[in-house]
Design a protein around this motif. Structure first.
Motif, PDB file in Angstrom:
ATOM      1  N   ILE A 292       0.836  -1.195   0.000  1.00  0.00           N
ATOM      2  CA  ILE A 292       0.000   0.000   0.000  1.00  0.00           C
ATOM      3  C   ILE A 292       0.874   1.249   0.000  1.00  0.00           C
ATOM      4  O   ILE A 292       1.957   1.271   0.580  1.00  0.00           O
ATOM      5  N   TYR A 293       0.385   2.257  -0.701  1.00  0.00           N
ATOM      6  CA  TYR A 293       0.980   3.585  -0.700  1.00  0.00           C
ATOM      7  C   TYR A 293       0.010   4.515   0.009  1.00  0.00           C
ATOM      8  O   TYR A 293      -1.196   4.450  -0.233  1.00  0.00           O
ATOM      9  N   THR A 294       0.528   5.398   0.852  1.00  0.00           N
ATOM     10  CA  THR A 294      -0.294   6.438   1.464  1.00  0.00           C
ATOM     11  C   THR A 294       0.005   7.767   0.775  1.00  0.00           C
ATOM     12  O   THR A 294       1.070   7.943   0.166  1.00  0.00           O
ATOM     13  N   PHE A 295      -0.947   8.706   0.877  1.00  0.00           N
ATOM     14  CA  PHE A 295      -0.848   9.972   0.155  1.00  0.00           C
ATOM     15  C   PHE A 295      -1.230  11.148   1.042  1.00  0.00           C
ATOM     16  O   PHE A 295      -2.000  10.992   1.982  1.00  0.00           O
ATOM     17  N   LYS A 296      -0.718  12.324   0.684  1.00  0.00           N
ATOM     18  CA  LYS A 296      -1.038  13.541   1.429  1.00  0.00           C
ATOM     19  C   LYS A 296      -2.439  14.038   1.130  1.00  0.00           C
ATOM     20  O   LYS A 296      -3.061  14.698   1.945  1.00  0.00           O
TER      21      LYS A 296
ATOM     22  N   PRO B  14      -6.115   1.200  11.016  1.00  0.00           N
ATOM     23  CA  PRO B  14      -5.864   1.970  12.242  1.00  0.00           C
ATOM     24  C   PRO B  14      -4.387   2.006  12.647  1.00  0.00           C
ATOM     25  O   PRO B  14      -3.947   2.950  13.285  1.00  0.00           O
ATOM     26  N   GLU B  15      -3.623   1.000  12.249  1.00  0.00           N
ATOM     27  CA  GLU B  15      -2.194   0.951  12.600  1.00  0.00           C
ATOM     28  C   GLU B  15      -1.376   2.009  11.859  1.00  0.00           C
ATOM     29  O   GLU B  15      -0.250   2.302  12.234  1.00  0.00           O
ATOM     30  N   ILE B  16      -1.944   2.557  10.811  1.00  0.00           N
ATOM     31  CA  ILE B  16      -1.224   3.533   9.998  1.00  0.00           C
ATOM     32  C   ILE B  16      -1.900   4.891  10.158  1.00  0.00           C
ATOM     33  O   ILE B  16      -3.070   5.055   9.849  1.00  0.00           O
ATOM     34  N   ASP B  17      -1.142   5.839  10.635  1.00  0.00           N
ATOM     35  CA  ASP B  17      -1.669   7.191  10.810  1.00  0.00           C
ATOM     36  C   ASP B  17      -0.927   8.095   9.839  1.00  0.00           C
ATOM     37  O   ASP B  17       0.166   8.566  10.133  1.00  0.00           O
ATOM     38  N   ALA B  18      -1.518   8.287   8.654  1.00  0.00           N
ATOM     39  CA  ALA B  18      -0.817   9.077   7.647  1.00  0.00           C
ATOM     40  C   ALA B  18      -1.801   9.696   6.668  1.00  0.00           C
ATOM     41  O   ALA B  18      -2.863   9.143   6.400  1.00  0.00           O
ATOM     42  N   GLY B  19      -1.419  10.824   6.141  1.00  0.00           N
ATOM     43  CA  GLY B  19      -2.049  11.420   4.992  1.00  0.00           C
ATOM     44  C   GLY B  19      -3.546  11.622   5.012  1.00  0.00           C
ATOM     45  O   GLY B  19      -4.146  11.967   6.018  1.00  0.00           O
ATOM     46  N   CYS B  20      -4.138  11.357   3.854  1.00  0.00           N
ATOM     47  CA  CYS B  20      -5.532  11.720   3.602  1.00  0.00           C
ATOM     48  C   CYS B  20      -6.540  10.683   4.068  1.00  0.00           C
ATOM     49  O   CYS B  20      -7.745  10.912   3.981  1.00  0.00           O
ATOM     50  N   GLY B  21      -6.090   9.535   4.518  1.00  0.00           N
ATOM     51  CA  GLY B  21      -7.023   8.496   4.962  1.00  0.00           C
ATOM     52  C   GLY B  21      -7.303   7.442   3.915  1.00  0.00           C
ATOM     53  O   GLY B  21      -7.963   6.452   4.196  1.00  0.00           O
ATOM     54  N   LEU B  22      -6.797   7.638   2.697  1.00  0.00           N
ATOM     55  CA  LEU B  22      -6.926   6.637   1.639  1.00  0.00           C
ATOM     56  C   LEU B  22      -5.553   6.096   1.287  1.00  0.00           C
ATOM     57  O   LEU B  22      -4.548   6.788   1.414  1.00  0.00           O
ATOM     58  N   CYS B  23      -5.530   4.862   0.826  1.00  0.00           N
ATOM     59  CA  CYS B  23      -4.280   4.299   0.347  1.00  0.00           C
ATOM     60  C   CYS B  23      -4.549   3.457  -0.888  1.00  0.00           C
ATOM     61  O   CYS B  23      -5.648   2.955  -1.094  1.00  0.00           O
ATOM     62  N   LEU B  24      -3.530   3.336  -1.717  1.00  0.00           N
ATOM     63  CA  LEU B  24      -3.586   2.494  -2.907  1.00  0.00           C
ATOM     64  C   LEU B  24      -3.094   1.114  -2.517  1.00  0.00           C
ATOM     65  O   LEU B  24      -2.005   0.978  -1.971  1.00  0.00           O
ATOM     66  N   ARG B  25      -3.899   0.087  -2.797  1.00  0.00           N
ATOM     67  CA  ARG B  25      -3.515  -1.283  -2.447  1.00  0.00           C
ATOM     68  C   ARG B  25      -3.484  -2.140  -3.708  1.00  0.00           C
ATOM     69  O   ARG B  25      -4.367  -2.059  -4.549  1.00  0.00           O
ATOM     70  N   TYR B  26      -2.429  -2.953  -3.811  1.00  0.00           N
ATOM     71  CA  TYR B  26      -2.304  -3.892  -4.926  1.00  0.00           C
ATOM     72  C   TYR B  26      -1.502  -5.105  -4.454  1.00  0.00           C
ATOM     73  O   TYR B  26      -0.816  -5.056  -3.428  1.00  0.00           O
TER      74      TYR B  26
END
Length: 89
Positions: free
Chosen positions: A5-9, A35-47
């Protein structure tokens, strides 16, 4: 099963990344952050991890901006994945 997963601003970056990856016929989706990841805009790209090299090329070619990268490992008969930072080198 292993996913990256990638997180974004911002959600704009997330949607741009999804569009770029899907245009190369790679199955990906935007999902809410765990919940374990606290970053960015709240969406992530998953592949799926098997597409990682191709996705890296797409991000590099299109100069896509992201915050962080993680590996999700789903173990058999477990619903919650193990979350690990993913080495970007």
């Amino acid at each position: 099963m292993e996913y990256v997963i990638y997180t974004f601003k911002s959600s704009n970056f997330a949607y741009l990344a999804l569009s770029s990856v899907e245009s190369e016929n790679i199955r990906a989706r935007l999902v809410p952050l765990l919940p374990e990841i606290d970053a960015g805009c709240g969406l992530c790209l998953r592949y799926e991890k098997k597409f990682d090299e191709k996705v890296r090329e797409i991000f590099s070619k299109n100069k896509l901006d992201f915050d962080e990268k993680y590996m999700l490992i789903y173990k058999k008969n477990e619903r919650k994945p193990e979350v690990m930072p993913y080495d970007l080198s």
